[in-house]
Write a protein that holds these residues in place. Structure first.
Motif, PDB file in Angstrom:
ATOM      1  N   TRP A  95      -6.527   4.524  -0.532  1.00  0.00           N
ATOM      2  CA  TRP A  95      -6.691   5.033   0.831  1.00  0.00           C
ATOM      3  C   TRP A  95      -7.392   4.000   1.717  1.00  0.00           C
ATOM      4  O   TRP A  95      -7.028   3.824   2.886  1.00  0.00           O
ATOM      5  CB  TRP A  95      -7.482   6.338   0.815  1.00  0.00           C
ATOM      6  CG  TRP A  95      -6.741   7.499   0.228  1.00  0.00           C
ATOM      7  CD1 TRP A  95      -7.077   8.229  -0.870  1.00  0.00           C
ATOM      8  CD2 TRP A  95      -5.522   8.075   0.715  1.00  0.00           C
ATOM      9  NE1 TRP A  95      -6.162   9.211  -1.109  1.00  0.00           N
ATOM     10  CE2 TRP A  95      -5.185   9.149  -0.140  1.00  0.00           C
ATOM     11  CE3 TRP A  95      -4.662   7.778   1.792  1.00  0.00           C
ATOM     12  CZ2 TRP A  95      -4.045   9.929   0.036  1.00  0.00           C
ATOM     13  CZ3 TRP A  95      -3.522   8.562   1.967  1.00  0.00           C
ATOM     14  CH2 TRP A  95      -3.225   9.619   1.111  1.00  0.00           C
ATOM     15  N   ILE A  96      -8.414   3.330   1.168  1.00  0.00           N
ATOM     16  CA  ILE A  96      -9.118   2.298   1.940  1.00  0.00           C
ATOM     17  C   ILE A  96      -8.160   1.149   2.272  1.00  0.00           C
ATOM     18  O   ILE A  96      -8.145   0.629   3.398  1.00  0.00           O
ATOM     19  CB  ILE A  96     -10.342   1.781   1.165  1.00  0.00           C
ATOM     20  CG1 ILE A  96     -11.372   2.904   0.991  1.00  0.00           C
ATOM     21  CG2 ILE A  96     -10.968   0.574   1.876  1.00  0.00           C
ATOM     22  CD1 ILE A  96     -12.548   2.529   0.117  1.00  0.00           C
ATOM     23  N   LEU A 110      -6.072  -8.557   7.621  1.00  0.00           N
ATOM     24  CA  LEU A 110      -6.422  -7.184   7.241  1.00  0.00           C
ATOM     25  C   LEU A 110      -5.320  -6.545   6.396  1.00  0.00           C
ATOM     26  O   LEU A 110      -5.596  -5.763   5.486  1.00  0.00           O
ATOM     27  CB  LEU A 110      -6.677  -6.343   8.490  1.00  0.00           C
ATOM     28  CG  LEU A 110      -8.066  -6.490   9.117  1.00  0.00           C
ATOM     29  CD1 LEU A 110      -8.139  -5.735  10.443  1.00  0.00           C
ATOM     30  CD2 LEU A 110      -9.143  -5.977   8.154  1.00  0.00           C
ATOM     31  N   ILE A 111      -4.052  -6.855   6.710  1.00  0.00           N
ATOM     32  CA  ILE A 111      -2.953  -6.312   5.920  1.00  0.00           C
ATOM     33  C   ILE A 111      -3.025  -6.835   4.488  1.00  0.00           C
ATOM     34  O   ILE A 111      -2.926  -6.076   3.519  1.00  0.00           O
ATOM     35  CB  ILE A 111      -1.593  -6.672   6.560  1.00  0.00           C
ATOM     36  CG1 ILE A 111      -1.408  -5.884   7.865  1.00  0.00           C
ATOM     37  CG2 ILE A 111      -0.447  -6.368   5.607  1.00  0.00           C
ATOM     38  CD1 ILE A 111      -0.158  -6.246   8.620  1.00  0.00           C
ATOM     39  N   VAL A 112      -3.229  -8.145   4.351  1.00  0.00           N
ATOM     40  CA  VAL A 112      -3.348  -8.726   3.010  1.00  0.00           C
ATOM     41  C   VAL A 112      -4.575  -8.152   2.294  1.00  0.00           C
ATOM     42  O   VAL A 112      -4.523  -7.838   1.104  1.00  0.00           O
ATOM     43  CB  VAL A 112      -3.429 -10.260   3.092  1.00  0.00           C
ATOM     44  CG1 VAL A 112      -3.701 -10.849   1.715  1.00  0.00           C
ATOM     45  CG2 VAL A 112      -2.129 -10.827   3.650  1.00  0.00           C
ATOM     46  N   PRO A 155       0.809  -1.214   0.000  1.00  0.00           N
ATOM     47  CA  PRO A 155       0.000   0.000   0.000  1.00  0.00           C
ATOM     48  C   PRO A 155       0.850   1.276   0.000  1.00  0.00           C
ATOM     49  O   PRO A 155       0.367   2.338  -0.390  1.00  0.00           O
ATOM     50  CB  PRO A 155      -0.799  -0.105   1.316  1.00  0.00           C
ATOM     51  CG  PRO A 155      -0.771  -1.540   1.682  1.00  0.00           C
ATOM     52  CD  PRO A 155       0.528  -2.058   1.191  1.00  0.00           C
ATOM     53  N   LEU A 156       2.112   1.183   0.437  1.00  0.00           N
ATOM     54  CA  LEU A 156       2.964   2.364   0.461  1.00  0.00           C
ATOM     55  C   LEU A 156       3.422   2.788  -0.927  1.00  0.00           C
ATOM     56  O   LEU A 156       3.748   3.952  -1.151  1.00  0.00           O
ATOM     57  CB  LEU A 156       4.188   2.114   1.350  1.00  0.00           C
ATOM     58  CG  LEU A 156       3.969   2.166   2.855  1.00  0.00           C
ATOM     59  CD1 LEU A 156       5.240   1.757   3.584  1.00  0.00           C
ATOM     60  CD2 LEU A 156       3.526   3.547   3.300  1.00  0.00           C
ATOM     61  N   VAL A 157       3.457   1.845  -1.861  1.00  0.00           N
ATOM     62  CA  VAL A 157       3.930   2.169  -3.208  1.00  0.00           C
ATOM     63  C   VAL A 157       3.133   3.314  -3.839  1.00  0.00           C
ATOM     64  O   VAL A 157       3.717   4.251  -4.393  1.00  0.00           O
ATOM     65  CB  VAL A 157       3.926   0.916  -4.113  1.00  0.00           C
ATOM     66  CG1 VAL A 157       4.103   1.296  -5.578  1.00  0.00           C
ATOM     67  CG2 VAL A 157       5.035  -0.036  -3.686  1.00  0.00           C
ATOM     68  N   CYS A 188      -6.974  -0.236   5.996  1.00  0.00           N
ATOM     69  CA  CYS A 188      -7.068  -1.650   6.404  1.00  0.00           C
ATOM     70  C   CYS A 188      -5.714  -2.163   6.882  1.00  0.00           C
ATOM     71  O   CYS A 188      -5.613  -2.842   7.906  1.00  0.00           O
ATOM     72  CB  CYS A 188      -7.545  -2.507   5.229  1.00  0.00           C
ATOM     73  SG  CYS A 188      -9.292  -2.320   4.815  1.00  0.00           S
ATOM     74  N   ALA A 189      -4.666  -1.822   6.136  1.00  0.00           N
ATOM     75  CA  ALA A 189      -3.332  -2.307   6.481  1.00  0.00           C
ATOM     76  C   ALA A 189      -2.866  -1.731   7.815  1.00  0.00           C
ATOM     77  O   ALA A 189      -2.256  -2.432   8.626  1.00  0.00           O
ATOM     78  CB  ALA A 189      -2.343  -1.946   5.370  1.00  0.00           C
TER      79      ALA A 189
END
Length: 300
Positions: free
Chosen positions: A127-128, A275-277, A108-110, A132-133
């Motif tokens: 953003w969502i 949640l991260i996945v 998600p940081l990319v 979650c992550a």
């Protein structure tokens, strides 16, 4: 993109899936090696082994190394060093499963780094996915994390995700203007060299000989050579966004290997990992109404 194309995997994408499975399995090996060696020493030996193997294999090709390729390799190598050194430091105190799931935050940081570097703002689903992550990270850290306090190993692993995200963006940025073989050699040697050079600064000494760290460094050195060469080659045609979706499988494989080895994460931590996945996958979705608004010409 048609529905059929969305589920079609090119040979480059299949290659990235294969190295992601290998990548996920490396967490446990590093975790075990950290009982016998310091993080900078282990990362240094690992990547110097990888760089030496690639230099030997592509020794004729290296004669054509350009200044641009040397600079690209150095930049990518610095990002590799930062990511792996911090991740390896974290694996001294946290489990391989926990490290694998926290490391998933780089996906998600990319989009955020692409916004900062390439001026491409993340869409709503990104953003969502980030939300979650982040929630998953808090659950994974456990109740003892409270509101602000994470362990040193967890913090180091979190920071490493920034470097890993930067590595993916840099590889995509330079991929089409460099020779994959030459830039792979440079980045591996730079990553290993930086790690060993900074040992005195960090106060880390050379460990006593152990077959565990030697075997781990040699095995992961060979794996790193294959992983980095494949990334440099495949990301010539696979976009950073699609590549990061594929890399999302890394924590899953890391968790599977860790569980087979005896890691038992509590229920909340498993939920956090899920949640991260989920955040990783959600961040790459596009609402159907956005797809319908695009004309055939714009979607080509």
């Amino acid at each position: 993109m048609t529905a059929d194309r969305a589920f079609f995997l090119s040979r480059q994408e299949l290659a990235l899936i294969a190295i992601t499975m290998v990548w996920g399995g490396t967490f446990l090996v590093i975790h075990l090696a950290m009982r016998h060696a310091g993080p900078l020493f282990f990362v240094g030996v690992r990547f110097l082994v990888a760089g030496s193997l690639m230099a030997l294999l592509f020794r004729r090709c290296l004669r054509g190394l350009t200044r641009h390729e040397a600079g690209a390799g150095a930049a990518i190598g610095a990002a590799i060093f930062a990511g792996y050194a911090l991740q390896t430091y974290g694996l001294q105190t946290i489990s391989s499963s926990q490290s694998a799931f926290i490391t998933a935050l780089y996906v998600p940081l990319v989009p955020l780094l692409q916004w900062a570097v390439l001026r491409r703002p993340p869409h709503l689903m990104s953003w969502i996915g980030i939300a979650c992550a982040f929630t998953g990270l808090i659950l994974l850290a456990g109740p003892q994390a409270g509101g602000v306090s994470l362990s040193a190993g967890e913090i180091a692993t979190i920071v490493s995700t920034l470097a890993i995200a930067a590595e993916i963006i840099l590889i995509s940025h330079f991929a089409k203007s460099v020779d994959s073989r030459r830039v792979t050699v440079v980045q591996l040697l730079v990553a290993g060299g930086l790690s060993l050079l900074l040992m005195p600064v960090a106060g880390e000494s050379v460990p006593a000989f152990s077959w565990v760290w030697l075997g781990g460094a040699l095995g992961l050195g060979a794996a790193s050579a294959v992983i980095q060469l494949t990334m440099n080659w495949a990301q010539k045609s696979v976009s950073p966004t699609r590549a990061t979706v594929i890399y999302a499988g890394e924590p899953v494989w890391g968790g599977v290997v860790g569980r087979l080895a005896g890691d038992r994460l509590p229920a909340l931590a498993l939920l956090g990992g899920a949640l991260i996945v989920a955040g990783v996958l959600v961040s790459e979705l596009r609402p159907a109404w956005r797809a319908r608004k695009r004309s055939p010409a714009s979607s080509a």
